[in-house]
Design a protein around this motif. Structure first.
Motif, PDB file in Angstrom:
ATOM      1  N   GLU C  30     -23.174  -5.132 -45.703  1.00  0.00           N
ATOM      2  CA  GLU C  30     -22.827  -4.239 -46.797  1.00  0.00           C
ATOM      3  C   GLU C  30     -23.916  -3.192 -47.027  1.00  0.00           C
ATOM      4  N   PHE C  31     -23.525  -2.020 -47.528  1.00  0.00           N
ATOM      5  CA  PHE C  31     -24.457  -0.948 -47.876  1.00  0.00           C
ATOM      6  C   PHE C  31     -24.472  -0.846 -49.391  1.00  0.00           C
ATOM      7  N   LEU C  32     -25.568  -1.333 -49.986  1.00  0.00           N
ATOM      8  CA  LEU C  32     -25.663  -1.318 -51.447  1.00  0.00           C
ATOM      9  C   LEU C  32     -26.605  -0.211 -51.896  1.00  0.00           C
ATOM     10  N   ILE C  33     -26.147   0.544 -52.898  1.00  0.00           N
ATOM     11  CA  ILE C  33     -26.974   1.614 -53.448  1.00  0.00           C
ATOM     12  C   ILE C  33     -27.524   1.176 -54.799  1.00  0.00           C
ATOM     13  N   LEU C  34     -28.822   1.401 -55.005  1.00  0.00           N
ATOM     14  CA  LEU C  34     -29.382   1.252 -56.348  1.00  0.00           C
ATOM     15  C   LEU C  34     -29.652   2.666 -56.835  1.00  0.00           C
ATOM     16  N   GLU C 175     -26.054  11.014 -40.876  1.00  0.00           N
ATOM     17  CA  GLU C 175     -26.597  10.224 -39.774  1.00  0.00           C
ATOM     18  C   GLU C 175     -26.865   8.779 -40.187  1.00  0.00           C
ATOM     19  N   ILE C 176     -27.408   8.624 -41.396  1.00  0.00           N
ATOM     20  CA  ILE C 176     -27.659   7.269 -41.891  1.00  0.00           C
ATOM     21  C   ILE C 176     -26.342   6.512 -41.978  1.00  0.00           C
ATOM     22  N   LYS C 177     -25.320   7.199 -42.436  1.00  0.00           N
ATOM     23  CA  LYS C 177     -24.024   6.545 -42.572  1.00  0.00           C
ATOM     24  C   LYS C 177     -23.499   6.092 -41.204  1.00  0.00           C
ATOM     25  N   GLN C 178     -23.652   6.966 -40.209  1.00  0.00           N
ATOM     26  CA  GLN C 178     -23.198   6.603 -38.857  1.00  0.00           C
ATOM     27  C   GLN C 178     -23.984   5.440 -38.288  1.00  0.00           C
ATOM     28  N   LEU C 179     -25.331   5.499 -38.495  1.00  0.00           N
ATOM     29  CA  LEU C 179     -26.172   4.415 -37.992  1.00  0.00           C
ATOM     30  C   LEU C 179     -25.762   3.088 -38.603  1.00  0.00           C
ATOM     31  N   GLU C 196     -25.700  11.184 -52.958  1.00  0.00           N
ATOM     32  CA  GLU C 196     -26.045  10.197 -51.931  1.00  0.00           C
ATOM     33  C   GLU C 196     -25.407   8.852 -52.259  1.00  0.00           C
ATOM     34  N   ALA C 197     -25.506   8.475 -53.519  1.00  0.00           N
ATOM     35  CA  ALA C 197     -24.962   7.188 -53.923  1.00  0.00           C
ATOM     36  C   ALA C 197     -23.467   7.125 -53.620  1.00  0.00           C
ATOM     37  N   MET C 198     -22.726   8.160 -53.998  1.00  0.00           N
ATOM     38  CA  MET C 198     -21.281   8.151 -53.827  1.00  0.00           C
ATOM     39  C   MET C 198     -20.884   8.198 -52.357  1.00  0.00           C
TER      40      MET C 198
END
Lengths: 304, 248, 354
Positions: C30-34, C175-179, C196-198
């Motif tokens: 999972e990708f969690l954003i704070l 790029e971060i999202k693709q990685l 960025e969070a959204m």
């Protein structure tokens, strides 16, 4: 979590490696800190105790209260030393700062040889006060130095005997001290000048201020913190100054140029007045502490 | 020597000669001893090298801890050490001479080395600490995550970045210890006097004719090592020192 | 048990509580954003996960193992810092392989890892350079490469894009999202940037004052903000808030009746009496012939859309409308919206009502 329900949050056990890692810095620091702590505060207390004892030629721990301090402040020589420190300190700090600031402003005019000059002005700092003292002793010697030079140039009436004149000798120490420290003060001020935001100067120029006015009204006020740290450095140098006096006049003629540092040395190590020497050292410590402790306190507070 | 007595302050020597330098180095008299400045100079060399190295290394490690491994009370400890930078050393003279006596190193070069190391620690610690405060904490954190510990972070990350401050500290300590007179005159014995004490004795030895040219040559010899250091590395020293001093 | 679980973590410094009880479960991959304003405790929480700080109470488990007091190096995590924290004395290859070297990975494997990562991030030509010779975007890549080389179970990002210029930030974000999609490593990402969070998060934890205000998917957070703070923090321009009084018809402000649907009416009557905050996102407002009258006081064209600040009887409202607007400053307009787009919050608790 169900296992921990009802109890307070359990504190997780700290793994051994983590506990060890937490202690390493403390263990590494401990020996040298303890050494420095004992050196500074242990010896300070010990000296304080000596100053309350009847010690003369040898340490003797018979407690006599403030007797040594009473003797100290009844001693004419100590008062001469204090007066000299006042004269020397005031002129040394005042002249040193003025000359250092002027040199810094001159160098700040973007002259071509600045880099070279900046380094050369610092060379006196490389020298021992003993070397400085020896050299100035020769320059100021009535029979050899400036006086002789003036005579040969035809100023027969010129007399410059400050070095051996009890009322004037202290000023020779000021001259040599300022010569030695002006370059360092300049370096401090120059760094301060360079730290001032260029846009402030541009704004002042656009406002139509002349160069002297810009210096007087904007730049010098901006240097306040530098003035302050320079003042600290110079005043504590003045109080500690010992080598220069020893080399230039050795406290003489008579004890006309004694300062507290030479007084302390003479009493403690050649006159066999250990208690009196310790008392004078304590007074020096108290003077430095009165200046430095508030400064350190505000510095450390401000930085947090 | 005739040149100096005959000439004046500004006239060039009529016949330059190194005789005065030779005399100052190996035959000038200090009191009853006529061995020149050489033995004192060698004493200073033997004293200054270990004292500078040890105080610099300890200062670097202390500064690293005070800046990057703070713990409860470490700031207070640092402030306590800081006072040692300003303390008038007259306070420690009397007790320290007694301690050196107990340790059996009074009047020896090792006694002087010990005093210089401890007395220099507050300054070297302050220099390194202030410099390391400027290194980003994230570097240490990143190295911790990468798996490096206390010593490996120091050795592989922090030390390679310390060249400027190391130069400043080495020069500072070298100048201070080489030029020291107070400890030299109080703690040294007949065979361990440093060059400043030698020079002072030489210049204050009253003989029938005062040989000012020899005195000057001796002063030059005593000043030479620090002057050379300043001429060679002065630029870096100025840069590092003023940056640190203005920052506080 | 998930890849990362944070249970009742509290942290105080000298009597000041920075974290006041944080509970989060993160699933593997999972990708969690704070996200939150500065001082909300998000970085402290990240440091606690990394082991650079320890909680006063509470526990942290990574992959089912209690690591609350374990050293950072024993947690099998990697972190990308805001300042990148590249080792200035080592070249790019040295930076990437340092973590492997510290773990005694043999040289040939380290070199293979460096090559693999460099290829993935297209920094093969930079391997011999020192960080000082790199541009901001290149440093960012190296910092990510350093984290990727270790193949950790958990990735931590501490505001990694905030030192980049706007264009580069958008590129690196993608790029971060693709990685992440390719590597599927569990990630915790701290940012104060709501875009960025959204765009990046599978789930977002919006933090404020040491607490999580809302934890949910980006859609949840945007469409159903749990509190007034979340509603105003996420979304740009911020949500319009109208203080509304109860009226016979439902809600009114300054005598103007505000539209509600049935669900909202039910929620209102179930809730405590008193004034209510009536929230409208700027894009929910549109200009019409009838509706809330007002005058245009400012126009901010951004190109594809225009923000219009409209002075109305209930206060100043921002409308976000597509295209260009042709109304002049001072022109009278009427604002319309539908009840489905309304968010209601209690004025006292600031909790969502409907």
């Amino acid at each position: 979590m169900t296992a921990g329900a009802g109890t307070a949050v359990a504190r997780s056990a700290e793994p051994f490696g983590a506990r060890l890692a937490r202690w390493v810095p403390k263990l590494v620091l401990a020996p040298s800190f303890v050494l420095a702590f004992l050196f500074i505060y242990g010896l300070m207390a010990w000296n304080g105790y000596l100053s309350l004892s009847a010690s003369r030629l040898l340490p003797n721990y018979e407690f006599v209260g403030i007797e040594q301090y009473q003797r100290l402040f009844e001693s004419e020589r100590w008062w001469v030393a204090l007066t000299n420190l006042g004269i020397f300190g005031g002129l040394f700090i005042g002249c040193g700062m003025t000359i250092g600031l002027l040199l810094a402003i001159l160098l700040d005019q973007k002259i071509r040889v600045e880099g070279v000059l900046r380094t050369i002005y610092l060379y006196p700092m490389a020298l021992s006060f003993i070397v400085t003292g020896t050299a100035w002793k020769w320059i100021l010697n009535p029979g050899l130095g400036l006086e002789k030079l003036a005579h040969e140039w035809g100023f027969a009436g010129f007399s410059f005997d400050w070095l051996i004149n009890p009322d004037r000798a202290i000023y020779t120490i000021v001259i040599a001290g300022v010569w030695q420290s002006a370059g360092f003060v300049m370096a401090l001020f120059l760094a301060g000048l360079r730290g001032i935001d260029d846009s402030i100067l541009k704004a002042a120029q656009i406002d139509g201020a002349s160069l002297p006015r810009i210096y007087w009204r904007i730049i010098i006020p901006c240097l306040r913190p530098v003035f302050f740290s320079t003042l600290m450095v110079l005043s504590h140098l003045a109080i500690k100054s010992f080598d220069l006096v020893m080399a230039l006049t050795a406290g003489g003629p008579g004890f006309a140029t004694d300062v507290p540092a030479t007084f302390m040395y003479t009493m403690a190590f050649s006159r066999g007045q250990i208690g009196l020497g310790a008392a004078s050292a304590t007074i020096m410590l108290a003077t430095v502490a009165a200046i430095v402790v508030p400064y350190l306190y505000s510095e450390l507070r401000g930085r947090r | 020597m005739a040149q100096i007595r005959d000439g004046n302050l500004l006239s060039l020597p009529t016949a330059p000669t190194l005789a005065a330098w030779g005399a100052a180095w190996s035959s000038a008299c200090t009191g009853v001893d006529c061995g020149g400045l050489k033995p004192f100079f060698l004493n200073s060399v033997l004293m200054v090298i270990p004292a500078v190295l040890v105080s610099t290394v300890l200062g670097a490690v202390n500064g690293y801890i005070f800046s990057k491994w703070r713990f409860r009370g470490s700031e207070t400890m640092f402030a306590m050490m800081l006072f040692g930078v300003f303390m008038p050393m007259q306070v420690v003279l009397l007790p320290m001479s007694q301690i050196l006596g107990w340790l059996g190193i009074a009047n020896s070069i090792w006694g002087l080395v010990l005093v210089h190391v401890i007395a220099g620690l507050p300054s070297t610690t302050l220099f390194f600490r202030n410099y390391y405060v400027g290194l980003p904490d994230e570097l240490v954190k990143a190295a911790m995550l990468d798996g490096a510990g206390f010593w490996r972070i120091f050795w592989r990350i922090v030390l390679p970045l310390s060249t400027p401050i190391t130069v400043v500290t080495l020069i500072w300590q070298f100048t201070n210890i080489w030029n020291d007179f107070l400890y030299g005159i109080v703690f040294s014995g007949a065979a361990s006097k440093p060059v400043t004490v030698g020079l002072n004795n030489l210049a204050n030895t009253s003989s029938v004719v005062k040989e000012y040219n020899v005195d000057m040559a001796a002063a030059m010899i005593a000043a030479l090592p620090t002057l050379i250091v300043y001429i060679v590395a002065g630029k870096y020293f100025v840069r590092g020192l003023t940056a640190g001093a203005v920052k506080g | 048990m998930g890849a990362l679980s944070i249970r009742d973590v509290r942290r105080s410094y000298g009597g000041i509580e920075i974290l006041k009880g944080i509970d989060v479960e993160v699933e593997a991959g999972e990708f969690l954003i704070l996200v939150g304003p500065s001082g909300c405790g998000k970085s402290t929480l990240l440091n606690i996960i990394a082991g650079l700080d320890a909680p006063t109470t509470g526990t942290v488990h990574i992959a089912g193992r209690d690591v609350t007091r374990a050293l950072p190096k024993d947690r099998d995590i990697a972190m990308v810092f805001q300042s990148y924290a590249l080792y200035p004395n080592m070249n790019v290859a040295g930076n990437i392989s340092f973590g492997l070297e510290m773990r005694n990975v043999p040289r040939d494997q380290r070199e293979a890892a460096v090559q693999r990562v460099a290829k993935m991030l297209q920094i093969e030509h930079l391997l011999d350079r020192k960080p000082g010779q790199l541009s901001g975007g290149q440093r960012q890549r190296v910092a990510m490469g350093r984290a990727l080389a270790r193949d950790p179970v958990l990735f931590l990002f501490d505001e990694p894009l905030s030192n980049l210029d706007a264009k580069l930030r958008v590129e690196m974000r993608a790029e971060i999202k693709q990685l992440h999609r390719a590597a599927q490593v569990t990630t915790v990402y701290v940012t104060h940037d709501q875009v960025e969070a959204m765009t990046l998060g599978d789930r977002i934890a919006v933090m404020k004052g040491g607490l999580i205000e809302q934890l949910g998917t980006p859609d949840d957070i945007y469409d159903r903000p749990a509190t007034r703070f979340v509603a105003e923090f996420i979304g740009s321009p911020a949500m319009n808030m109208i203080v509304a009084e109860r009226s016979p018809a439902g809600l009114a402000a300054q005598g103007f009746d505000l539209v509600l649907d049935d669900g909202q009416r039910r929620a209102l009557s179930a809730g405590a009496p008193g004034p209510v905050l009536y929230g409208l996102r700027p894009e929910s407002l549109s200009f019409g012939d009838a509706g809330l009258p007002g005058t245009v006081t400012m126009l901010e064209p951004t190109g594809p859309e225009t923000y219009a600040l409209v002075d109305t009887a209930v206060g100043k409202l921002t409308a976000r409308v597509p295209g260009r607007l042709h109304q002049a400053i001072g022109a009278p307009v009427a604002l319309r919206w539908s009840a489905a787009d309304v968010h209601l919050f209690d004025t006292r608790t600031e909790q969502r009502l409907a």
